[in-house]
Scaffold this motif. Structure first.
Motif, PDB file in Angstrom:
ATOM      1  N   LEU B 354       0.553  -1.178  -0.115  1.00  0.00           N
ATOM      2  CA  LEU B 354      -0.063   0.053  -0.021  1.00  0.00           C
ATOM      3  C   LEU B 354       1.017   1.199   0.177  1.00  0.00           C
ATOM      4  O   LEU B 354       0.497   2.182  -0.584  1.00  0.00           O
ATOM      5  CB  LEU B 354      -1.157  -0.147   1.266  1.00  0.00           C
ATOM      6  CG  LEU B 354      -2.327  -0.793   0.847  1.00  0.00           C
ATOM      7  CD1 LEU B 354      -3.046  -1.113   2.088  1.00  0.00           C
ATOM      8  CD2 LEU B 354      -2.986  -0.076  -0.097  1.00  0.00           C
ATOM      9  N   VAL B 355       1.977   1.352   0.574  1.00  0.00           N
ATOM     10  CA  VAL B 355       2.782   2.308   0.612  1.00  0.00           C
ATOM     11  C   VAL B 355       3.037   2.879  -0.529  1.00  0.00           C
ATOM     12  O   VAL B 355       3.328   3.952  -1.194  1.00  0.00           O
ATOM     13  CB  VAL B 355       4.041   2.247   1.614  1.00  0.00           C
ATOM     14  CG1 VAL B 355       5.163   1.642   1.025  1.00  0.00           C
ATOM     15  CG2 VAL B 355       4.433   3.676   2.031  1.00  0.00           C
ATOM     16  N   GLN B 356       3.410   1.631  -1.710  1.00  0.00           N
ATOM     17  CA  GLN B 356       3.891   2.076  -3.093  1.00  0.00           C
ATOM     18  C   GLN B 356       2.717   2.535  -3.783  1.00  0.00           C
ATOM     19  O   GLN B 356       2.769   2.679  -5.039  1.00  0.00           O
ATOM     20  CB  GLN B 356       4.488   1.033  -3.666  1.00  0.00           C
ATOM     21  CG  GLN B 356       5.992   0.538  -2.757  1.00  0.00           C
ATOM     22  CD  GLN B 356       6.594  -0.732  -3.657  1.00  0.00           C
ATOM     23  OE1 GLN B 356       7.261  -0.450  -4.581  1.00  0.00           O
ATOM     24  NE2 GLN B 356       6.327  -1.725  -3.123  1.00  0.00           N
ATOM     25  N   ARG B 357       1.486   1.830  -3.389  1.00  0.00           N
ATOM     26  CA  ARG B 357       0.249   2.274  -4.175  1.00  0.00           C
ATOM     27  C   ARG B 357      -0.569   3.528  -3.786  1.00  0.00           C
ATOM     28  O   ARG B 357      -1.060   4.147  -4.505  1.00  0.00           O
ATOM     29  CB  ARG B 357      -0.768   1.082  -3.901  1.00  0.00           C
ATOM     30  CG  ARG B 357      -2.025   0.970  -4.655  1.00  0.00           C
ATOM     31  CD  ARG B 357      -1.833  -0.107  -5.925  1.00  0.00           C
ATOM     32  NE  ARG B 357      -2.765   0.150  -6.701  1.00  0.00           N
ATOM     33  CZ  ARG B 357      -2.775  -0.004  -7.812  1.00  0.00           C
ATOM     34  NH1 ARG B 357      -1.740   0.231  -8.497  1.00  0.00           N
ATOM     35  NH2 ARG B 357      -3.807   0.123  -8.876  1.00  0.00           N
ATOM     36  N   ALA B 358      -0.212   3.912  -2.777  1.00  0.00           N
ATOM     37  CA  ALA B 358      -0.778   4.958  -2.048  1.00  0.00           C
ATOM     38  C   ALA B 358      -1.050   6.494  -3.121  1.00  0.00           C
ATOM     39  O   ALA B 358      -1.993   7.120  -2.860  1.00  0.00           O
ATOM     40  CB  ALA B 358      -0.500   5.439  -0.562  1.00  0.00           C
ATOM     41  N   PRO B 359       0.514   6.683  -3.454  1.00  0.00           N
ATOM     42  CA  PRO B 359       0.132   7.934  -4.352  1.00  0.00           C
ATOM     43  C   PRO B 359      -0.778   8.002  -5.292  1.00  0.00           C
ATOM     44  O   PRO B 359      -0.956   9.086  -5.853  1.00  0.00           O
ATOM     45  CB  PRO B 359       1.769   7.965  -4.882  1.00  0.00           C
ATOM     46  CG  PRO B 359       2.696   6.970  -3.943  1.00  0.00           C
ATOM     47  CD  PRO B 359       1.588   6.158  -3.523  1.00  0.00           C
ATOM     48  N   SER B 360      -1.044   6.907  -6.017  1.00  0.00           N
ATOM     49  CA  SER B 360      -2.190   6.841  -7.050  1.00  0.00           C
ATOM     50  C   SER B 360      -3.307   7.152  -6.669  1.00  0.00           C
ATOM     51  O   SER B 360      -4.407   7.797  -7.260  1.00  0.00           O
ATOM     52  CB  SER B 360      -2.108   5.543  -7.749  1.00  0.00           C
ATOM     53  OG  SER B 360      -2.752   4.607  -6.746  1.00  0.00           O
ATOM     54  N   PHE B 361      -3.798   7.194  -5.183  1.00  0.00           N
ATOM     55  CA  PHE B 361      -5.132   7.273  -4.744  1.00  0.00           C
ATOM     56  C   PHE B 361      -5.529   9.004  -5.016  1.00  0.00           C
ATOM     57  O   PHE B 361      -6.777   8.930  -5.382  1.00  0.00           O
ATOM     58  CB  PHE B 361      -5.016   7.106  -3.343  1.00  0.00           C
ATOM     59  CG  PHE B 361      -4.778   5.742  -2.762  1.00  0.00           C
ATOM     60  CD1 PHE B 361      -4.850   4.689  -3.894  1.00  0.00           C
ATOM     61  CD2 PHE B 361      -4.473   5.462  -1.655  1.00  0.00           C
ATOM     62  CE1 PHE B 361      -4.491   3.356  -3.440  1.00  0.00           C
ATOM     63  CE2 PHE B 361      -4.341   3.967  -1.188  1.00  0.00           C
ATOM     64  CZ  PHE B 361      -4.225   3.024  -2.049  1.00  0.00           C
TER      65      PHE B 361
END
Lengths: 353, 382
Positions: B354-361
């Motif tokens: 999630l830490v790598q995914r979160a910027p896309s949110f």
């Protein structure tokens, strides 16, 4: 919103718009009781929305009371209206008569239990110390929830029965210490089925959440208006994207606080609102700190003066977020409850009605 | 001035009965899938899962029965979505077709288009990608340059789309092309098309994300032919179409539940009797979840009532995505653990994902900056 809710909303908004002026709040901050405002609230039927009609109230629900409490927060009305609403409800639930005049509630701190003991002649007396009681010295009566005869009881105590040590919060609202030393009780009865011994703190947190949501609305309105009026560099400061985005952020926090508070009132009409109240007090408290910061930043130096009205809302927010339990206290309670239930129940609990 | 209208909405009783049905299905379908896979949520592309949902009639739940839908309420669909997301179900294959493409055809498509596409979307067999962004057009969507020029009963398309999620796994895309160049009026002359991604002249190339995953694509159109009957609505109606249903896309539970797997894993990790700092952190997360769910539901209620809560939807997405991004931050602040990919605990791996995914949110479906601009307009500042 119910018909009663709409009626209350219209009445309370009109009344506050007319009566809660800058001069009135300033005079209240000097210690003058705003008698005219209070009488208008009573005559308008706004002080006892939760008390049954048979006992002189409006016979409404928490979702109706919500609009009144939120408006009181929005207008920074310097009277114990929220406290009177909770007090009236506690009395009504215990099937006790509700007196006229401003009411307050005690104890507001978790570690200061009061005790009810039998007095001669079938009556009761109350002992113990309650600090930071809103309008503790000014209210005509204080409604106490305390352990009594084998369970929580609600007791009505008249002004003058306690020794009063005056104090105030950041917004210069009275927050008095009441010392009860076997003080006589006007009436007492077993608390209603829905009322635990910490009911004052729980429902106090509920109303403070809605007051904070109201105060945030006021911050948003004042700040958005100021940003369109104040000109720098040849244009309204609201034209600058940095200001726009800060105000959008304030709008988000305001909306979230309003939703959290409204939801908690709604739950209180159906079931034990403990979790929803905790969530609301936490969310509104977070919004209070961030929102006040943004509102002051947008207003610049003028908003930092006593002359400007912004601080009537921001000083209240800074105190209210800590009253009836701080965010950290309610968040810990909410977190402990969620952890005890376990991850596998979290979603089901969140979606349960 | 009360710009934003959020009211408490109750879900209808049939929604709560439906919820139990969905939960029973998910318990069985999801088994003991580990947290790091649940964290993928609607990023998970699983045609078998989509077909299982389709077999139950749970795709296109609100659509007319003549296209295979169930004609159930928008609030029941809301219940389904939030249950899928809370469980981390891999709903990504049919997600776009169900959320955007189908509703677009129901509103603006021809009868022939609806009959051709909707029944197989409902069965969980036909998947759609979205072709909007281009190399030089991100937030400024109306500046797109991919041209569709009329020719022989259709259009010849030239240009490039980027960030086209799952184009390599979907059969179709709904794409926005420029059918006319109107000087100084960039919002005009745009049209949407149903594009068969297997057509000649279309090349799909992967764009690998920072974590090494392939979901984005670059889709290059080189003299690709799109028949006229694949245009959605009239020529030049594209901008109106893409802005009409934004409230649906911006206020759903997918805008605040993206980090739910990490929250659950955190609660699991801190145990039934957490120390005060951990208890407080969990409590703050629960407070946010409680509030955001009510906000999202409130917008769902307005949509069900036929209102157009675009402003409120922008607020939900801004507040919701900010919350989603705060969750990995909070876990970092609270725990002495390293986010991992292949090793470590479930908590570490879920954090690592999630830490790598979160910027896309706060980028996908309208950046935070675009949303705040919309909110500022609602406040009368623009």
């Amino acid at each position: 919103m119910s018909e009663l809710g709409s009626l209350l909303a219209d009445t309370v908004t009109r009344l506050f718009n007319n009566l809660v002026t800058k001069e009135l709040i300033e005079s209240a901050e000097k210690g003058v009781w705003p008698d005219k405002l209070w009488r208008a609230l009573e005559e308008g039927g706004l002080t006892l929305p939760l008390v049954p009609e048979s006992r002189g109230g409006a016979g409404g629900a928490w979702s109706d009371a919500h609009v009144v409490v939120r408006a009181a927060g929005k207008h920074a009305a310097p009277v114990p209206l929220a406290e009177t609403i909770v007090a009236g409800w506690l009395l009504g639930e215990a099937a006790l008569e509700v007196p006229l005049g401003p009411l307050t509630i005690a104890p507001v701190e978790g570690d200061e239990p009061l005790r009810l003991t039998r007095a001669g002649g079938g009556g009761w007396k109350v002992s113990g110390t309650a600090s930071r009681v809103p309008w503790g010295g000014a209210a005509a009566h204080v409604v106490v929830v305390a352990e009594g005869d084998g369970g929580p009881m609600v007791a009505l105590v008249a002004r003058g029965a306690a020794r009063v040590v005056s104090d105030r919060n950041l917004a210069l609202e009275p927050r008095d210490t009441l010392v009860f030393d076997g003080a006589p009780v006007v009436a007492a009865a077993a608390a209603g089925r829905r009322i635990g011994v910490d009911a004052v703190i729980l429902y106090g947190a509920l109303v403070r959440a809605a007051q904070m949501a109201g105060a945030l609305e006021s911050l948003l309105e004042q700040s958005a208006r100021y940003a369109t009026e104040r000109r720098q560099f040849g244009r309204p400061i609201g034209n600058f994207q940095a200001i726009q985005h800060n105000l959008a952020l304030l709008a988000g926090h305001t909306a979230a606080a309003g939703m959290a508070a409204q939801h908690a009132f709604d739950v209180a009409d159906h079931t034990d609102p403990r979790r929803a109240v905790a969530a609301a007090k936490v969310r509104c408290g977070e919004a209070a700190g961030l929102g006040a910061g943004i509102a002051h930043q947008v207003h610049g130096a003028i908003g930092f003066t006593y002359e400007h009205s912004l601080h009537f809302s921001t000083r209240r927010l800074w105190s209210w977020r800590a009253e009836f339990g701080s965010e950290s206290r309610w968040a810990q309670a909410l977190g402990r409850a969620a952890a005890a239930r376990g991850a596998e129940h979290l979603w089901a609990d969140l979606t349960a009605r | 001035m009360s710009v934003f209208h959020f009211e408490v909405r109750d879900l209808p009783p049939e929604g709560e009965a439906f919820r139990e049905e969905v939960r029973a299905f998910l318990r069985q379908a999801m088994g003991d899938r580990p947290s790091v896979r649940r964290a993928r949520s609607w990023g998970g592309f699983d045609p078998d899962f989509s077909k299982k949902l389709g077999a139950r009639g749970w795709i296109g739940l609100t659509w007319p029965k003549r296209y295979g839908g169930q004609e159930r309420s928008f609030l029941e669909r809301y219940v389904l979505l939030e249950e899928l997301l809370a469980a981390g179900a891999p709903a990504g294959a049919h997600w776009v077709a169900e959320r955007q493409s189908g509703p677009l055809l129901l509103r603006f498509g021809t009868e022939a288009q609806r009959e051709r596409f909707l029944p197989s979307i409902v069965r969980g067999e036909t998947y759609f990608a979205i072709g909007m962004s281009e190399p030089d057009s991100g937030s400024d969507l109306a500046s797109i340059r991919t041209r569709a020029v009329p020719k022989d009963g259709g259009y010849v398309v030239n240009g490039t789309k980027v960030w086209t999620s799952n184009a390599h796994r979907c059969q179709y895309a709904i794409a926005l092309f420029r059918t006319a160049v109107v000087p100084d009026k960039k919002h005009e002359g745009l049209s949407q098309f149903l594009v068969d991604l297997k057509s000649p002249g279309i090349a799909i190339r992967p764009i690998i994300d920072l974590a090494g995953s392939h979901h984005f694509n670059e889709v290059v159109f080189q003299d690709a032919f799109v028949p006229e009957d694949m245009r959605v609505g009239g020529e030049g109606d594209g901008w109106k179409q893409v802005t009409t249903e934004l409230a649906f896309e911006r206020s759903g539970p997918e805008r605040y539940l993206s980090s739910i797997a990490l929250i659950l894993e955190l609660i699991h990790h801190v145990g039934p009797d957490p120390e005060p700092r951990a208890a407080e952190a969990v409590g703050r997360l629960v407070a946010q979840l409680t509030t955001l769910r009510q906000m999202s539901l409130s917008v769902a209620g307005m949509l069900q009532a036929g209102q157009n809560p675009n402003l409120e939807a922008a607020v939900v997405k801004d507040v919701g995505t900010t919350f989603e991004q705060s969750v990995p931050e909070l876990v970092h602040a609270l725990m002495d653990i390293e986010p991992t990919i292949d090793s470590g605990s479930d908590l570490q791996q879920t954090l690592g994902y999630l830490v790598q995914r979160a910027p896309s949110f706060s980028l996908r479906g309208g950046t935070r900056e675009v949303l705040r601009g919309i909110i500022a307009r609602g406040l009368g500042l623009r």
